[in-house]
Design an enzyme around this catalytic site. Sequence first.
Site, PDB file in Angstrom:
ATOM      1  N   THR A 119       2.975   3.388  -6.998  1.00 34.16           N
ATOM      2  CA  THR A 119       3.198   3.840  -5.626  1.00 34.16           C
ATOM      3  C   THR A 119       2.602   5.229  -5.487  1.00 34.16           C
ATOM      4  O   THR A 119       1.971   5.738  -6.417  1.00 34.16           O
ATOM      5  CB  THR A 119       4.698   3.832  -5.280  1.00 34.16           C
ATOM      6  OG1 THR A 119       4.860   4.052  -3.867  1.00 34.16           O
ATOM      7  CG2 THR A 119       5.461   4.904  -6.050  1.00 34.16           C
ATOM      8  N   VAL A 152       0.857  -1.174   0.000  1.00 33.66           N
ATOM      9  CA  VAL A 152       0.000   0.000   0.000  1.00 33.66           C
ATOM     10  C   VAL A 152       0.900   1.232   0.000  1.00 33.66           C
ATOM     11  O   VAL A 152       1.869   1.304   0.768  1.00 33.66           O
ATOM     12  CB  VAL A 152      -0.925   0.031   1.232  1.00 33.66           C
ATOM     13  CG1 VAL A 152      -1.815   1.277   1.199  1.00 33.66           C
ATOM     14  CG2 VAL A 152      -1.777  -1.233   1.289  1.00 33.66           C
ATOM     15  N   CYS A 153       0.610   2.177  -0.893  1.00 37.38           N
ATOM     16  CA  CYS A 153       1.327   3.444  -0.905  1.00 37.38           C
ATOM     17  C   CYS A 153       2.837   3.210  -1.094  1.00 37.38           C
ATOM     18  O   CYS A 153       3.251   2.446  -1.962  1.00 37.38           O
ATOM     19  CB  CYS A 153       1.009   4.195   0.380  1.00 37.38           C
ATOM     20  SG  CYS A 153       1.512   5.918   0.416  1.00 37.38           S
ATOM     21  N   SER A 154       3.655   3.802  -0.268  1.00 38.25           N
ATOM     22  CA  SER A 154       5.111   3.691  -0.408  1.00 38.25           C
ATOM     23  C   SER A 154       5.649   2.349   0.048  1.00 38.25           C
ATOM     24  O   SER A 154       6.861   2.110  -0.025  1.00 38.25           O
ATOM     25  CB  SER A 154       5.808   4.818   0.363  1.00 38.25           C
ATOM     26  OG  SER A 154       5.428   4.791   1.731  1.00 38.25           O
ATOM     27  N   GLY A 155       4.773   1.447   0.492  1.00 40.80           N
ATOM     28  CA  GLY A 155       5.216   0.088   0.809  1.00 40.80           C
ATOM     29  C   GLY A 155       5.856  -0.594  -0.386  1.00 40.80           C
ATOM     30  O   GLY A 155       6.603  -1.574  -0.244  1.00 40.80           O
TER      31      GLY A 155
END
Length: 312
Positions: A121, A101-104
Amino acid sequence: MIAVLIFPDFQLLDAAGPIAAFEVAMRYAAGEPAIRTIAIQTGPVRSSSGVELLARSTRAAGNVTTLIVAGGQGVDEAARCARTLSFVRSMARRGVRIASVCSGAFILAEAGLLDGRRATTHWQRTRQFIATYPKVKLEPDQIFVRDGDIWTSAGISAGIDLSLAMISEDYGEEIARKTARQLVLYHRRSGGQSQFSSLLELKAPTGRFAPLLAWARENLAAPLTVETLSERAGMSTRHFSRAFIAETGTTPSKAVEKLRVEVAKARVQSSAEAIERVAEATGFRDPERMRRAFIRAFGQPPQSLRRAARAG
């Protein structure tokens, strides 16, 4: 079993969004929620907001079938943690479905799981991501991307869109729809849709016209004239137009065009649907009218955006 991998200074919604979506879906599927948070260091893990979640050890991931990796302020340090990277790689070798999720996505990329794969991202970190991981086929304009058993999603709330897509795969479309309805969310924002919603570009999308705009977005094929919108809002046409401009910073007709262009772009880029059909379904009616709107919005006609999407 769903596991969400967290770390110090993770973004709370990156974890809580998918957890809530899968909890609702599992209950609709007549089962008990089988979800846990895990971390390299067990115990309370502090998010960037200061709120803590209690995490189990990664050693408790033996029966996990889906691993969701959160993002957030602490992602860079987590991506430098050898134990974290080793764990993510071991889950991939086991054939576990892995998502970020997101910057993961930085953790997945650092672990080498995204090399040669399509991914996305958060929009604020796309330049850094492209420069750091040139082997990844980054698609910065996507809500989420699936490449085999690896899923990545855009900024924060997009983790819920990704979760709904996974829920549809696991439990079927009906439960995914029920889950979205329970969470008061759109069932599906197209994976080809921009990370930015046209609703968010308006000056005050959470004001009194928010329900009207949400309704308009779901009924783009209808003749959304000022008269239609003002009647829906329960206001005279003149008063509605003035109030709408004052609150949103644009005219009703321009707001409707933004919504139509947004949805039409998603359909053009993510399908082989005829341009004429897209124009009809999104309320433009005339393909030439849609072409002119695309040029105003993106500087390119629909066919050029479709070719670019396919080339990408």
